[in-house]
Write an enzyme that holds these catalytic residues in place. Structure first.
Site, PDB file in Angstrom:
ATOM      1  CG  HIS A  63       7.626  11.319   1.758  1.00  0.00           C
ATOM      2  ND1 HIS A  63       6.301  10.982   1.981  1.00  0.00           N
ATOM      3  CD2 HIS A  63       7.603  12.518   1.130  1.00  0.00           C
ATOM      4  CE1 HIS A  63       5.529  11.941   1.501  1.00  0.00           C
ATOM      5  NE2 HIS A  63       6.286  12.883   0.990  1.00  0.00           N
ATOM      6  CG  LEU A  93       3.611 -10.634   1.278  1.00  0.00           C
ATOM      7  CD1 LEU A  93       2.254 -10.746   1.981  1.00  0.00           C
ATOM      8  CD2 LEU A  93       4.487  -9.612   2.004  1.00  0.00           C
ATOM      9  CG  ASP A 100      -2.875  10.276   4.402  1.00  0.00           C
ATOM     10  OD1 ASP A 100      -1.931  10.970   3.981  1.00  0.00           O
ATOM     11  OD2 ASP A 100      -4.036  10.717   4.530  1.00  0.00           O
TER      12      ASP A 100
HETATM   13  C1  FPP Z   1       0.997  10.050   2.129  1.00  0.00           C
HETATM   14  O1  FPP Z   1       1.509  10.957   3.065  1.00  0.00           O
HETATM   15  C2  FPP Z   1       2.064   9.199   1.619  1.00  0.00           C
HETATM   16  C3  FPP Z   1       2.509   9.210   0.338  1.00  0.00           C
HETATM   17  C4  FPP Z   1       1.954  10.071  -0.714  1.00  0.00           C
HETATM   18  C5  FPP Z   1       3.617   8.365  -0.109  1.00  0.00           C
HETATM   19  C6  FPP Z   1       3.795   7.053   0.573  1.00  0.00           C
HETATM   20  C7  FPP Z   1       5.196   6.632   0.351  1.00  0.00           C
HETATM   21  C8  FPP Z   1       5.976   5.999   1.242  1.00  0.00           C
HETATM   22  C9  FPP Z   1       5.496   5.519   2.530  1.00  0.00           C
HETATM   23  C10 FPP Z   1       7.432   5.763   0.966  1.00  0.00           C
HETATM   24  C11 FPP Z   1       7.787   4.884  -0.171  1.00  0.00           C
HETATM   25  C12 FPP Z   1       6.948   3.685  -0.405  1.00  0.00           C
HETATM   26  C13 FPP Z   1       7.405   2.418  -0.610  1.00  0.00           C
HETATM   27  C14 FPP Z   1       6.455   1.326  -0.995  1.00  0.00           C
HETATM   28  C15 FPP Z   1       8.809   2.060  -0.422  1.00  0.00           C
HETATM   29  P1  FPP Z   1       1.353  12.507   2.779  1.00  0.00           P
HETATM   30  O2  FPP Z   1       2.630  12.994   2.172  1.00  0.00           O
HETATM   31  O3  FPP Z   1       0.154  12.768   1.948  1.00  0.00           O
HETATM   32  O4  FPP Z   1       1.207  13.049   4.235  1.00  0.00           O
HETATM   33  P2  FPP Z   1       0.258  14.224   4.727  1.00  0.00           P
HETATM   34  O5  FPP Z   1      -1.148  13.856   4.371  1.00  0.00           O
HETATM   35  O6  FPP Z   1       0.494  14.273   6.192  1.00  0.00           O
HETATM   36  O7  FPP Z   1       0.716  15.459   4.004  1.00  0.00           O
END
Ligand code: FPP
Length: 249
Positions: free
Chosen positions: A38, A132, A21
């Site tokens: 992201h 893994l 997150d």
């Molecule tokens: C939460 O941050 C994160 C996500 C909804 C997406 C997680 C995805 C990645 C890390 C990239 C791709 C993943 C892989 C496995 C290659 P948020 O957008 O909710 O952040 P915020 O809470 O600060 O708005």
């Protein structure tokens, strides 16, 4: 650096699950669009896939895209899907060579053919690996997973329900997307939020939860080790009065 076996004994985290997150906030503090966060999040995924086995982790589950994430703006959804596809395409050969067995957990219902093909390719190309076990939770919701598992058991013509038997916890566990591995020992959520957000609801019954302040793109070996140290200081009793090491309390 000590070898994997010694480190497994050190921390005892066989299955690590992470709620990644804070990508959006990380980008915002830099005056950049959420997509920038992201992208940086993918680098943190790469680091974590490399680092977790060094601390003895055999199963790693990452929450990449929840069933609720479809309600985000269309351009962010397409960005996230694009990044996941990019990650699988660009890293699959390296993951396969490093002994990583990839599995995508979550609902496959309604997914477009290009994503389904990519999922099948990632899973089949790495199916023989065992160093893994990497579960990527995509189109995933914990309640939905439980419903799908119960439905699977109910629909099984040779299963316990068809035979008129009594449904057990083990029956449901065996029908979950994560059936190949143990329940998570530790769940880490970055960004300081203290919620589970519909992640692995069935499997985390006795998991330790560690909430770290850093945003996901900043998550590195130092944060991972600190979370493991926190885990080690916890006393896992699984609802009883005897610790996991069998010490009477
Ligand atoms: C939460 O941050 C994160 C996500 C909804 C997406 C997680 C995805 C990645 C890390 C990239 C791709 C993943 C892989 C496995 C290659 P948020 O957008 O909710 O952040 P915020 O809470 O600060 O708005």
């Amino acid at each position: 650096m000590p070898d994997q076996v010694q480190q497994t004994e050190q921390y005892g985290v066989e299955h690590l699950a992470i709620i990644m997150d804070g990508n959006g906030r990380w980008a915002k503090t830099r005056g950049r669009p959420r997509s920038f966060g992201h992208r940086a999040g993918v680098e943190a995924v790469r680091r974590t896939v490399r680092n977790a086995p060094k601390l003895g982790v055999r199963h790693l589950t990452l929450y990449a895209f929840s069933s609720e994430n479809w309600s985000r703006p269309a351009d962010e959804i397409s960005d996230l899907l694009g990044l996941l596809k990019f990650y699988v395409r660009s890293d699959l050969a390296d993951l396969a060579a490093a002994g990583v067995c990839v599995r995508i957990i979550g609902s496959r219902e309604g997914l477009k053919p290009d994503i389904l093909n990519l999922i099948n390719m990632a899973e089949s190309k790495t199916a023989h690996n065992s160093k893994l076990y990497l579960n990527i939770a995509f189109n995933y919701g914990g309640r939905d997973e439980i419903v799908r598992a119960v439905q699977k058991v109910v629909d099984d013509p040779t299963g316990v329900v068809a035979k008129g038997g009594k449904l057990t916890v083990e029956d449901i566990t065996a029908a979950m997307d994560t059936a190949r591995g143990p329940d998570p020992d530790l769940v880490i959520r970055t960004s300081g939020e203290k919620r589970i957000s519909n992640f692995l609801l069935w499997q985390i019954a006795y998991a330790e939860l560690v909430f770290v302040e850093c945003m996901w793109p900043d998550f590195d070996m130092e944060h991972l080790t600190a979370a493991f140290e926190e885990y080690r200081s916890r006393d896992r009793r699984y609802g009883g009065v005897v610790s996991a090491e069998g010490v009477a309390l």
